[in-house]
Every structure is written in structure tokens, then in C-alpha cells.
Design a protein around this motif. Structure first.
Motif, PDB file in Angstrom:
ATOM      1  N   GLN A   1      65.920  19.077  31.249  1.00  0.00           N
ATOM      2  CA  GLN A   1      65.888  20.421  30.669  1.00  0.00           C
ATOM      3  C   GLN A   1      65.280  20.368  29.279  1.00  0.00           C
ATOM      4  O   GLN A   1      65.685  19.569  28.444  1.00  0.00           O
ATOM      5  CB  GLN A   1      67.295  21.036  30.602  1.00  0.00           C
ATOM      6  N   LEU A   2      64.304  21.246  29.045  1.00  0.00           N
ATOM      7  CA  LEU A   2      63.660  21.353  27.737  1.00  0.00           C
ATOM      8  C   LEU A   2      63.569  22.830  27.372  1.00  0.00           C
ATOM      9  O   LEU A   2      62.948  23.619  28.080  1.00  0.00           O
ATOM     10  CB  LEU A   2      62.260  20.728  27.767  1.00  0.00           C
ATOM     11  N   ASP A   3      64.200  23.199  26.276  1.00  0.00           N
ATOM     12  CA  ASP A   3      64.194  24.587  25.813  1.00  0.00           C
ATOM     13  C   ASP A   3      63.852  24.606  24.329  1.00  0.00           C
ATOM     14  O   ASP A   3      64.668  24.242  23.482  1.00  0.00           O
ATOM     15  CB  ASP A   3      65.551  25.246  26.062  1.00  0.00           C
TER      16      ASP A   3
ATOM     17  N   LEU B   1      61.815  16.809  35.082  1.00  0.00           N
ATOM     18  CA  LEU B   1      62.181  18.161  34.668  1.00  0.00           C
ATOM     19  C   LEU B   1      62.566  19.023  35.873  1.00  0.00           C
ATOM     20  O   LEU B   1      61.960  18.934  36.936  1.00  0.00           O
ATOM     21  CB  LEU B   1      61.007  18.796  33.937  1.00  0.00           C
TER      22      LEU B   1
ATOM     23  N   THR C   1      63.954  25.473  34.318  1.00  0.00           N
ATOM     24  CA  THR C   1      62.941  26.225  33.564  1.00  0.00           C
ATOM     25  C   THR C   1      62.470  25.454  32.339  1.00  0.00           C
ATOM     26  O   THR C   1      63.289  24.986  31.549  1.00  0.00           O
ATOM     27  CB  THR C   1      63.502  27.584  33.112  1.00  0.00           C
ATOM     28  N   LEU C   2      61.165  25.316  32.207  1.00  0.00           N
ATOM     29  CA  LEU C   2      60.556  24.810  30.979  1.00  0.00           C
ATOM     30  C   LEU C   2      60.353  26.019  30.077  1.00  0.00           C
ATOM     31  O   LEU C   2      59.473  26.843  30.316  1.00  0.00           O
ATOM     32  CB  LEU C   2      59.222  24.129  31.280  1.00  0.00           C
ATOM     33  N   ASN C   3      61.171  26.143  29.040  1.00  0.00           N
ATOM     34  CA  ASN C   3      61.186  27.358  28.231  1.00  0.00           C
ATOM     35  C   ASN C   3      60.514  27.109  26.889  1.00  0.00           C
ATOM     36  O   ASN C   3      61.069  26.444  26.009  1.00  0.00           O
ATOM     37  CB  ASN C   3      62.621  27.844  28.024  1.00  0.00           C
TER      38      ASN C   3
ATOM     39  N   LEU D   1      53.815  18.952  36.721  1.00  0.00           N
ATOM     40  CA  LEU D   1      55.279  18.966  36.698  1.00  0.00           C
ATOM     41  C   LEU D   1      55.806  19.209  38.104  1.00  0.00           C
ATOM     42  O   LEU D   1      55.097  19.759  38.959  1.00  0.00           O
ATOM     43  CB  LEU D   1      55.774  20.051  35.745  1.00  0.00           C
TER      44      LEU D   1
ATOM     45  N   VAL E   1      59.913  23.340  39.018  1.00  0.00           N
ATOM     46  CA  VAL E   1      60.009  23.785  37.625  1.00  0.00           C
ATOM     47  C   VAL E   1      59.415  25.189  37.479  1.00  0.00           C
ATOM     48  O   VAL E   1      58.317  25.466  37.967  1.00  0.00           O
ATOM     49  CB  VAL E   1      59.281  22.809  36.684  1.00  0.00           C
TER      50      VAL E   1
ATOM     51  N   PHE F   1      58.093  28.070  34.761  1.00  0.00           N
ATOM     52  CA  PHE F   1      57.578  28.156  33.399  1.00  0.00           C
ATOM     53  C   PHE F   1      58.079  29.440  32.737  1.00  0.00           C
ATOM     54  O   PHE F   1      58.174  30.483  33.384  1.00  0.00           O
ATOM     55  CB  PHE F   1      56.047  28.176  33.380  1.00  0.00           C
TER      56      PHE F   1
END
Length: 713
Positions: free
Chosen positions: A196-198, A218, A221-223, A240, A244, A246
Motif C-alpha cells: 500500500q502506497l498513499d 502493490l 489503490t495506488l493513491n 503494476l 492495482v 490508480f
């Protein structure tokens, strides 16, 4: 006998040292919090410096660790206590501290570098405070750090390459801060375990590093929304995982959206409010700025003069136009023939025959007998068993009644339906539901709806036909319908093994093993993804819950009741209560479900129109129920004498934040069977992604289904 001596007026030095040494070193480090917080003596009334150990203090968790005879502090959880003060650096002396939860307080100042001297740290949750300053350079000192959530603070500065040293990191959440600058390349390839990357709602700028596509673990959601990222979208984003989603809204990206890999799975909301972006799935085509004619392209602009191309069309173009004309004429002819035969089928046959209850009645389809009526007295609805043929009372179909088979391969006559034995399965605002066994032994489910008005006939037929075109193995199939002024019926497949809600509560003989639960989740997700993406109307179900997931004898799930609320509205019935189920078995007559328990937060506002993300949230709650065996609201013991009603979604989120053992959250019925911890964790994480408060962060059902299919038993 201990004697005290006065030395320069200072009395009991020896006594003070003996007194202070009674508390362990972990306890002494924790007392720094009591000193750093306003009103600490009151807030931490049970943190007594005279205790031998801090393990009984509120918010403190201890465990036995190898090499130490005494329990050591492994967790500090002081979340949501409106604490105001600073975070003391002495917390870094807690050698065995694994999780630090100080979120949702009013801590201010910077994050001390020394905290990360606690090298056993797995998770640090500091979100929802007033912290400022830069990201500490020592943040990656703990070699097993997995979760960092510093969102909703006032942290600033840039992202430095040292962040790539957090090689075990799984979640990095820095949303709602004041970070700025470009993100350097070389960080993301090192974060091989990141799921997770926000980075949303900051002030990041510049282009995205191309190596962001190397985040192969991942999910969700890549936020990157609400920043100032610019430049073209790197094609590496398409590398990705397909699961995932976007969220690139509110940036300054430009150019054409690539159509490779994961890009093809994104909806338009992923790219909104990037004025210079163009291409699918946005409704903005990319202009060709080239003024030259591409090689091999003929120009058909007429020119004047002997040395210029002559007026007229090229022979190849003439042939092409002729072929197109011929195709157009043929297409128009086919349409005319189709309309003719359709009108002939629907209007060309009319007959008049004697109705069952007397009087002449007209039907559009002569292949169906002119008979009417179906049991509809209140006394029959209250009984457990009735005979459809003994209906009596009422004039049944009335003028213009018709039985229409949607599935042409499913043939039966109205007279056969009326003579068959009918068993009442349930009664509610969604109509009475019968199990009807036809003469050939095939059972069907028949739902009686409200009366409705003749003026809404076309609207009713349009809705029913749209529902009838839905064909998926995990969606209940509508076979036929009957319309008359005072009688409206839906005939669908009967699913024989009850519903998931009854199975979860032990009201059926179905044994819900881990493999069975996983297959139910997969099948339901496929059915919902079909309704969202592939069905004629791209349906929103709007009421996903276990009682609307029917099970057959092979424990395969079948989604029921989609589109039903719309039909109820047309017929004038009251859709506010729930009960009978299209194609289903006996509902919860003794334990009615509260629909709101499964509804998304935004769905509880009556003014909002249903969206597919409502269904995603509801499905996430169903996943949590499959995993935990608990209802969306369940009784949780707080003490030996009292209980409180706990919210399942919040309870699971809190459990993960505090690293509660998985065995304390999973349904006890699964503990003997589930050995693959990774599979269970994957479903938990997917469920939590589905139940995000922000609907834009929730994944699409297609993505959810693909993620579930990757989980193996």
C-alpha cells in the motif's frame, strides 16, 4: 537497620536510588510519556512509579522474550485519547517495542530520531496528530519495520533516498501532510514488499520516477491524488499488478494515457482533473499536432491548374464508397425485416378465450392458455404450505394479463403454474415468495409483487427484460414474468440450499469450511463484477448481504434480488423491508437483518444515488463476516459483567493496527483447518480495502474478483 546521613543538607540519596530502581527500565522509559503530556498525572493515573513493572498499566502490552526472565514492553497503544504534548525520545529505549499507536491525538512538534532506536519496531501509527518537521533520517533503522502511517499531520520536507532502506515495509501512508518536491528514483525498486502506497493530498511535484512500476507487491489503490505531479504518465505504471487501482486525480499530468497493462483496467475517475491528460478512458481525444501528412496518406483536396491533381475521386475511394453504400442498404433491410417480424410476433396474434374466473380476456401470445389467478389471500401468505390451484378469491390477471417467458428454453404454461403445489417461503415488503413445483418436477421460485398502475406497464417490462438478459452462473436467473392490473409475478430459478446468512448462523446443515468460504467469496465476486461491468444495464445491486447470496447443493453462490427495488417502486409496493428472496429459501423470519449494517457510509444518506462502490463496501463486510464468523454488529465483552455492540469493520481495523493475533479474529470454526496464514491475511486486506470510507479508494469489483482468484486453498 538502614541509617541515613546528611551530606551538605541532602538527605536520603540512598533511599531515592533504592526506590527508583524498583521499576524496570521499560517502565522508566514509559514514564517519559506521562511527563510529556499535559495533565499526565490525571490521564495516566494508573502509571505509578512505585510499581515493579509497567505491564499492568493501561495501554501497555508486555510479552516474554527470549533472553529475559521478566516480561518486556512490546506494545504501546494510546490512540484516540485527546493527548496533548510532545513525543518523548526516551521511547527509543524500549528495546523490544513492536508497535507504537499514538494516532488521533494532539501531539505536536517533530518525530524524534531516537524513537527508531527501538530496533524491534514493526508498526508505527502516528496519524491524526499535529506533528511537524521532516521525515526522520533514522526511520528505517528498525530492520523489520512493516507499517508506517503518518497521515493527517503537518509534516513537510522532501522524500529522501534513505526511505529505500525500509526493505520490509508493507504500508507507507503519508497522506494529508505538506511534503513537497520530486520523488527521487531508486526508492521504489528497494520496496519489494510494499502493498500500500498513499501519498495523496501533499504538494509533491515533478514527474513520477519511472521505476515506480517495480512495486510488484502493490495491491488495492495506488493513491497519488491531490498533488502537483506533472509530465507524462510513465508507461511503467502499466507493469503494476492488474489488481492495482490508480488514483491520480487533481494533478498536472499531461499527454496521452498509455494503454498498456494495468492502464487498461482503470476507469475515468482515476485520471480526473488533470486538464492536460487525454485518451481513453477520458472523454477527451488527443489531438494530432503534426501539420505534415503522414507518409502513404493520400490527399483528396481538389486543386486547380494543369500541373495540379485533377478534380474527382480516386478509383480506390470510389470502390470503398460503393461497398459502404451496399453495406448500409443491407443493414437497413435487415432492420426493417427484424422490426416486421417483431411486430408480427407481438401484435399479430390475438385470441379471445374463456377466463378461469369467467369473462373474456385477451392475451397477446396465443401459445399461452387464457387462464388467470394465483393464491394471493393474506391467509395463504401466513401459512407454511398452500396449493396454488386452490387460490380462489380475486379475478387474477384481469384485462390484458400475460405470461411471458424470458428464457425461451424454459417452457411451461400458466395453467400448469396455477395447478402446481406452492409452498410459502416468506412474506415482506418485497413481496410474497413461493416455491412452486411444476408438473415435470422442476421447482421454481415465484414472487408476487404489488399491483401498480397500467400506465407503468412499459417501464415494468423494460426493467424485467433487462434483468432477464443477465446470464451468469453466480446470478439467479429470471425465467418468466406475468403482468396484469392486479397481479404481477416473477418466476425464477429456485436455489435449493438456503442462503449464506443462514449458513453462517448455523441454521442450515451447510458446513462452511475455509475452502467453501473462499469459493463462495470468489463466486459472489464474479457475479457482482459481471453485474457491474458486463450486464446490459451495468447494474448496481444496492443490497448485498449474506441473505441475498443463495447457495445450491454444491455450495455455489447465486446473487439474488438485483434490480428488485426498482421493480417494487414501479409496482407501487413498499421496498423498505426485506425478506423473501428471488429464487431463494426461507429468510430470517426470527432474526431479521438490518440492511444498514452492510451499507456503505455514503449509502445511508437517502439523497445519494446508488453506485457500484456501494456494492464493493457491502461485499467487503460480507468477506469480514466469512473470515470472522461475526455479524456486522456483534456483542463484544468489555468486562466480565458487561458487553458493548462492536462494529465489525472498525473492530478488524483496530485489530490490525494493534497487531492482534490472527487467531483472535478468525472464526474459531476455522482455526483447526486454516494453516495457510498468508491466504487469510490476503482476504483480510482485500476486505479492508473494500470497506474504505472514501468510495474512490475502494477497488472495482473486477479488481476484487481477480485478487480473490489468486488466493488458493
Amino acid at each position: 537497620m538502614l541509617k541515613l546521613f546528611c551530606i551538605n543538607g541532602v538527605i536520603p540519596i540512598l533511599l531515592f536510588l533504592n526506590y527508583a530502581s524498583a521499576l524496570t527500565s521499560d517502565g522508566l522509559s514509559l514514564l517519559s510519556i506521562k511527563s510529556a503530556v499535559d495533565g499526565g498525572d490525571t490521564v495516566f493515573a494508573d502509571w505509578n512509579d512505585g510499581d515493579n513493572t509497567p505491564c499492568n498499566w493501561s495501554g501497555v502490552t508486555c510479552a516474554n522474550v527470549s533472553g529475559d526472565s521478566d516480561p518486556r514492553v512490546v506494545g504501546v497503544s494510546l490512540a484516540g485519547k485527546t493527548l496533548r504534548g510532545y513525543i518523548p525520545s526516551e521511547l527509543g529505549n524500549l528495546k523490544y517495542l513492536r508497535r507504537l499507536n499514538l494516532h488521533d491525538n494532539s501531539f505536536h512538534g517533530s518525530i524524534p530520531d531516537q524513537i527508531f532506536n527501538a530496533t524491534s519496531l514493526h508498526s508505527i501509527f502516528l496519524y491524526g496528530n499535529n506533528l511537524s518537521g521532516n521525515l526522520p533520517a533514522s526511520i528505517c533503522n528498525p530492520p523489520r519495520l512493516q507499517n508506517i502511517d503518518l497521515s493527517h499531520n503537518s509534516l513537510a520536507g522532501t522524500i529522501q533516498k534513505f526511505l529505500g532502506n525500509c526493505r520490509q515495509l508493507q504500508r507507507l501512508i503519508l497522506a494529508e501532510n505538506e511534503f513537497s518536491g520530486e520523488i527521487p528514483s531508486g526508492i521504489f525498486p528497494e520496496l519489494a514488499n510494499l502493498v500500500q502506497l498513499d501519498l495523496s493530498s501533499n504538494s509533491f511535484n515533478g514527474s513520477l520516477p519511472y521505476d515506480i512500476g517495480q512495486l510488484k507487491s502493490l495491491t488495492g489503490t495506488l493513491n497519488l491524488s491531490f498533488n502537483h505531479f506533472a509530465g507524462k504518465l510513465p508507461e511503467s505504471l502499466g507493469e503494476l499488478p492488474l489488481t492495482v487501482s490508480f488514483d491520480l486525480r487533481r494533478n498536472n499530468f499531461s499527454g496521452e494515457i498509455p494503454q498498456t497493462g494495468s492502464f487498461a483496467n482503470q476507469g475515468p475517475t482515476a485520471f480526473l482533473n488533470n486538464p492536460l491528460l487525454c485518451g481513453f478512458p477520458l472523454q477527451k481525444t488527443c489531438r494530432n499536432n503534426s501539420s505534415t501528412v503522414p507518409p502513404g496518406t493520400q490527399s483528396f483536396t481538389p486543386a486547380i491548374g494543369d500541373n495540379e491533381p485533377k478534380k474527382g475521386l480516386k478509383p480506390g475511394l470510389i470502390i470503398l464508397i460503393s461497398v459502404a453504400d451496399a453495406f448500409g442498404v443491407a443493414l437497413i433491410g435487415l432492420i426493417i425485416v427484424y422490426l416486421y417480424w417483431r411486430r408480427k410476433d407481438s401484435n399479430g396474434c390475438s385470441c379471445t378465450c374463456k377466463g378461469r374466473f369467467g369473462g373474456n380476456q385477451k392475451f397477446k401470445f396465443c401459445s399461452f392458455p387464457c387462464v388467470n389467478g394465483f393464491p394471493h389471500t393474506d391467509s395463504e401468505a401466513e401459512s407454511e404450505k398452500g396449493d396454488a390451484a386452490s387460490g380462489g378469491g380475486g379475478n387474477g390477471g384481469g384485462e390484458g394479463g400475460q405470461l411471458v417467458a424470458i428464457d425461451k428454453g424454459f417452457s411451461f404454461e400458466l395453467d400448469e403454474l396455477l395447478r402446481a403445489s406452492a409452498y410459502v417461503l416468506g412474506k415482506s415488503g418485497l413481496g410474497i415468495v413461493y416455491k412452486v413445483v411444476l408438473g415435470n418436477g422442476i421447482p421454481v421460485a415465484v414472487r408476487r409483487l404489488g399491483e401498480g398502475g397500467e400506465q407503468r406497464y412499459k417501464e415494468f417490462v423494460s426493467e424485467v427484460q433487462a434483468i432477464g438478459r443477465v446470464k451468469h452462473p453466480n446470478v439467479v436467473k429470471l425465467r418468466a414474468y406475468y403482468w396484469a392490473l392486479d397481479e404481477k409475478l416473477l418466476i425464477s430459478d429456485f436455489i435449493s440450499n438456503g442462503n449464506l446468512g443462514s449458513a453462517l448462523r448455523g441454521q442450515t446443515s451447510t458446513v462452511l469450511s475455509w475452502s467453501t468460504r473462499l469459493n463462495i467469496a470468489k463466486g459472489t465476486a464474479r457475479g457482482l463484477a459481471y453485474l457491474h461491468e458486463c450486464s446490459p444495464r451495468k447494474f448496481v445491486h444496492g443490497d448485498i448481504k449474506p441473505s441475498n447470496i443463495l447457495l445450491d447443493n454444491e455450495h455455489q453462490p447465486h446473487i439474488s434480488d438485483f434490480g428488485l427495488n426498482r421493480l417494487i417502486t414501479i409496482t407501487g409496493n413498499n421496498p423498505s423491508s426485506s425478506g423473501g428472496f428471488m429464487g431463494g429459501a426461507l429468510p430470517y423470519l426470527t432474526q431479521p437483518e438490518k440492511v444498514n449494517n452492510y451499507q456503505a457510509p455514503e449509502a445511508r444518506m437517502s439523497s445519494n444515488r446508488p453506485t457500484q462502490k456501494w456494492d464493493v463496501y457491502s461485499f467487503g463486510v460480507v468477506l469480514l463476516e466469512l473470515l470472522t464468523g461475526k455479524s456486522p454488529e456483534f456483542s463484544s465483552p468489555t468486562t466480565s459483567t458487561s458487553t458493548e455492540i462492536a462494529d465489525l469493520v472498525k473492530w478488524v481495523r483496530k485489530g490490525f493496527e494493534e497487531e492482534t493475533p490472527l487467531s483472535d479474529m478468525v472464526d474459531p470454526m476455522l482455526l483447526q483447518e486454516v494453516h495457510a496464514k498468508k491466504e487469510v491475511l490476503s482476504m483480510f486486506h482485500l476486505a479492508l480495502g473494500c470497506t474504505e470510507v472514501d468510495p474512490d479508494i475502494r477497488p472495482r469489483m473486477k479488481v476484487v474478483s481477480e485478487s480473490l482468484d489468486k488466493i488458493r486453498t
